[in-house]
Scaffold this active site. Structure first.
Site, PDB file in Angstrom:
ATOM      1  N   ASP A 110       0.826  -1.211   0.000  1.00 18.13           N
ATOM      2  CA  ASP A 110       0.000   0.000   0.000  1.00 18.13           C
ATOM      3  C   ASP A 110       0.864   1.267   0.000  1.00 18.13           C
ATOM      4  OD1 ASP A 110      -2.432   1.362   0.059  1.00 18.13           O
ATOM      5  OD2 ASP A 110      -3.276   0.086   1.626  1.00 18.13           O
TER       6      ASP A 110
ATOM      7  N   ASP B 181     -10.575   3.365  -3.287  1.00 20.49           N
ATOM      8  CA  ASP B 181     -11.165   2.088  -2.863  1.00 20.49           C
ATOM      9  C   ASP B 181     -12.597   1.903  -3.351  1.00 20.49           C
ATOM     10  OD1 ASP B 181      -8.789   1.801  -1.567  1.00 20.49           O
ATOM     11  OD2 ASP B 181      -9.644   1.665   0.447  1.00 20.49           O
TER      12      ASP B 181
HETATM   13  C1  GLA Z   1      -6.103   1.151   1.501  1.00 21.72           C
HETATM   14  C2  GLA Z   1      -6.258   0.157   0.358  1.00 21.72           C
HETATM   15  C3  GLA Z   1      -7.368  -0.818   0.677  1.00 21.72           C
HETATM   16  C4  GLA Z   1      -7.059  -1.540   1.984  1.00 21.72           C
HETATM   17  C5  GLA Z   1      -6.858  -0.536   3.093  1.00 21.72           C
HETATM   18  C6  GLA Z   1      -6.353  -1.189   4.375  1.00 21.72           C
HETATM   19  O1  GLA Z   1      -7.232   1.985   1.616  1.00 21.72           O
HETATM   20  O2  GLA Z   1      -6.504   0.836  -0.853  1.00 21.72           O
HETATM   21  O3  GLA Z   1      -7.534  -1.747  -0.375  1.00 21.72           O
HETATM   22  O4  GLA Z   1      -5.917  -2.343   1.819  1.00 21.72           O
HETATM   23  O5  GLA Z   1      -5.890   0.465   2.737  1.00 21.72           O
HETATM   24  O6  GLA Z   1      -6.124  -0.264   5.407  1.00 21.72           O
END
Ligand code: GLA
Length: 401
Positions: A149, A204
């Site tokens: 991430d 997301d």
């Molecule tokens: C980010 C990612 C998500 C998930 C969250 C976890 O928002 O884009 O897919 O992995 O972190 O905290």
């Protein structure tokens, strides 16, 4: 002088050999299941084991969903005195190696999550400054997939940060699929091939058709965004950057989650297959309806996603006035997938005039309706089908003999 040179040569050769092993790990879009969309921080080794057992019993594993990925919040809040990541003993009392063994014995692969910053998005330790140490830890545990991430990374250069973790994985010596998750902020499609196997293209997803909750978007918005990313860089779009070993990732599946109707789940799945997207289920597979299981395990639809040509599909037609979009994807052996989406708020008769899909060459194709599981004539005349609101009709076209 001679010895260091020989050593340098040997390590370069070893890294090149490792690079070749990595290259072949995702010749089709990775498929699996990830904890985040349904469970967030509410994870436990028993959930992972039950999910795996269910996926054996319900046919998901055999349909291709082999990567089981534990997302954010799996570790203790702090590293140990040697700087190692430590699984949270309340969540993973048997440790990650034992869990990896359990999954490997059942034909799965284990994925885990970390972050390019010093803390993850949910404020657990990230791999910043510990990349090589963490890669060794993951290799020792038997990890096969790393979602990496982009929270709290300061002003790091994305390409450098992802190259560093890739090199750390190479050096640790265990082949690992690298899932780049910087949300499309640095145009990863332009540089990430050869670094990771897939890269997120947006913020997301959440279980909505076209809603928006801050950072989170419904799947139709993410689909539209793929198209505007396409617009922003020319007619061939970001689809041209996808191919065997390197995929655009419009985020994980919400199929089966509460905010989507059955039609919206089916359409979401169909269009992700058209996009040659990684198929990471994000629902509670232990308690899903048979209709959702049927969507997730439909071999003919999965074959659109997994087609070995590895071409990403695109929007061939959008007519808001008729509430129709048509997305198409070239397949191997001269076949095509064609997906008609009803964007309106009521069921409608959608007419697909094959002649208007200019990319198809003029020969007649035989048409198979993949969800209805029946032949649907050929492309010599338009086809009209009844499609529910936010649902799709999905076809496979095969050149007529
Ligand atoms: C980010 C990612 C998500 C998930 C969250 C976890 O928002 O884009 O897919 O992995 O972190 O905290």
């Amino acid at each position: 002088m001679r010895k260091p040179l020989a050593l340098l040569l040997a390590s370069t050769l070893a890294l090149t050999a490792m690079a070749q092993k990595f290259e072949n790990l995702a010749l089709t879009p990775p498929m699996g299941w990830n904890t985040w969309n349904t469970f967030a921080s509410d994870i436990h080794e028993s959930l992972i084991k039950q999910t795996a057992d269910t996926m054996v019993a319900n046919g998901m594993r055999d349909a291709g969903y082999v990567y089981i990925v534990i997302d954010d919040t799996w570790s203790k809040k702090q590293r140990d005195e040697q700087g190692n990541l430590v699984p949270d003993p309340a969540k993973f009392p048997s440790g990650m190696k034992a869990l990896a063994d359990y999954l490997h014995e059942r034909g799965f692969k284990l994925g885990i999550y970390s972050c390019a910053g010093p803390r993850t998005c949910a404020d657990y330790p990230g791999s910043w400054g510990h990349e090589f140490q963490d890669a060794r830890t993951f290799a020792a545990w038997g990890i096969d997939y790393l979602k990496y991430d982009w929270c709290n990374r300061g002003n790091a250069d994305a390409r450098d940060a992802y190259t560093r973790i890739r090199d750390a994985l190479y050096t640790a010596g265990r082949p690992v699929v690298l899932s780049i998750c910087e949300w499309g902020q640095n145009k990863p499609w332009e540089w990430a091939s050869g670094i990771g196997h897939l890269w997120r293209t947006s913020g997301d997803i959440y279980d909505s058709y076209d809603g928006r909750k801050g950072w989170e978007m419904g799947w139709k918005r993410i689909l539209d965004l793929q198209y505007s990313l396409v617009d922003s860089i020319g007619p061939d779009g970001i689809g041209k950057y996808a191919g065997p070993g390197h995929w655009n990732d419009p985020d994980m599946l919400e199929v089966g989650n509460a905010g989507l109707s059955m039609a919206e789940s089916r359409a979401h799945f169909s269009l992700w297959c058209i996009l040659a997207a990684p198929l990471m289920a994000g629902n509670d597979v232990r308690h899903m309806k048979p209709e959702i299981q049927a969507i997730l395990t439909d071999r003919e639809v999965i074959a659109i996603d997994q087609d070995k040509l590895g071409k990403q599909g695109f929007r061939a037609l959008a007519e808001p006035a008729r509430a129709i979009e048509i997305w198409i994807k070239p397949l191997s052996e001269g076949d095509w997938a064609v997906c008609a989406l009803n964007t309106g708020n009521a069921p409608a008769d959608l007419t697909i005039d094959w002649e208007r899909l200019w990319t198809l060459d003029r020969r007649p194709y035989q048409v198979r309706d993949l969800w209805a599981k029946r032949a649907a004539g050929d492309t010599t005349k338009p086809l009209t089908v009844r499609v529910d609101t936010h649902d799709v009709a999905l076809f496979r076209l095969t050149p007529a003999k």
